[in-house]
Design a protein around this motif. Structure first.
Motif: not given
Length: 325
Positions: A96-123
């Motif tokens: 269960t701890d490893m499952t949570s850790a793997c999920y949060f590892a993906i969340v770290v990447f997704k949070f960065l993508i979310m900030m970029v998308e809130e601006v309007g995307g890469d371009e």
């Protein structure tokens, strides 16, 4: 004769393996039943709130933001649910701890993508930020290295920022699978800190990957915190950091205290198993509170971010004055 010699120590205190789920149910008293019932209700309610929010996001949020916002919102409910499973089935705690850790590892990447998308995307991000520079002397890697130069914001820079966080999502999953394979062979044990054990090599390396992945997110947040202030990016980032601290640092501290037998044995739990159990119970309560807070932050209308004002307005005014003269 010394009274200490007459004391009998429960055999479960010397047991390395956590108790079975049925042993926990049999030994529950009234307080334990109430505690387990309340915590289970909190974990179930967190997941139900998350599922309801997924429906809202699917209906109301633009398509380019749906996936990342759902991933980020799911951090607290998923960790809380996994902690509830680990509380009821202590022998599944490592999984269960490893499952949570793997999920949060993906969340770290997704949070960065979310900030970029809130601006309007890469371009849109490159168009807005192309005339600025990134300050890379920030935590958790280089907060003390003030002499580091500022970096131009280019397509290559954005790619490196994404890659820095993506590597953690991929490699964390790889090392989790490797740990499970080694565990089935008896080669991976979290309590074995000898130089010949696999845990003493894998865990520090994963820690380095974690720090490396958090750095790009911090860099981008420091750059966009003013631009995205109206979208409550600062409290969102605070909740993201809080989940990280509670699920990683807090759990590690409690588990270290338990392995050193600082936490007393309480049959049917040994000292180590009781430490894991306390960690799971705290996480359920904490993740429930964070779920309620993040619901307030993310369940809102998602209007496009207004365009930045042209910085050449002073030149425009000057031209207008000259023409009028």
């Amino acid at each position: 004769m010394n009274n200490a010699t007459n004391r009998t120590i429960d055999p479960s205190c010397w047991e390395k393996k956590p108790p079975l789920a049925i042993d926990i149910i049999i030994n529950l008293d009234i307080f334990g039943m109430v505690l387990y019932g309340i915590l289970t209700f909190m974990a179930a309610l967190s997941m139900l709130l998350f599922l309801e929010e997924c429906v809202y996001i699917y209906k109301k949020v633009p398509s380019n933001k749906k996936s990342v916002i759902i991933w980020v919102n799911g951090a607290a409910p998923v960790i809380g649910t996994m902690s509830c499973v680990g509380m009821w089935i202590p022998r599944a705690t490592m999984f269960t701890d490893m499952t949570s850790a793997c999920y949060f590892a993906i969340v770290v990447f997704k949070f960065l993508i979310m900030m970029v998308e809130e601006v309007g995307g890469d371009e849109a991000f490159l168009r807005r930020a192309g005339k600025h520079k990134l300050k890379i002397s920030t935590g958790p890697c280089c907060c003390c290295c003030l002499c580091l130069p500022h970096v131009d914001i280019t397509r290559r820079t954005l790619f490196l920022l994404k890659l820095g966080s993506l590597q953690f999502a991929v490699l964390k999953t790889v090392f989790t699978i490797l740990s499970i394979v080694l565990w089935t062979n008896g080669s991976f044990d979290l309590t074995n800190l000898e130089i010949t054990g696999a845990a003493i090599w894998i865990n520090p390396f994963v820690g380095i990957l974690t720090i490396t992945a958090l750095w790009p997110v911090a860099i981008l947040f420091m750059h966009l915190r003013t631009t995205l202030r109206t979208l409550k990016i600062i409290p969102k980032y605070a909740m993201y950091q809080l989940v990280l601290v509670l699920s990683q640092l807090q759990s590690a501290i409690i588990n270290i205290l338990a392995m050193n037998e600082t936490i007393a044995c309480a049959p049917p739990f040994s000292s180590t198993a009781r430490g894991y159990m306390m960690s799971q119970q705290l996480l359920i309560l904490e993740m429930f509170i964070i779920t309620l807070v993040t619901r307030l932050l993310y369940r809102r209308p998602y209007d496009p971010l207004p365009e930045e004002k042209d910085e050449n307005c002073e030149n425009t005014k000057m031209v207008a004055v000259l023409e009028s003269a």
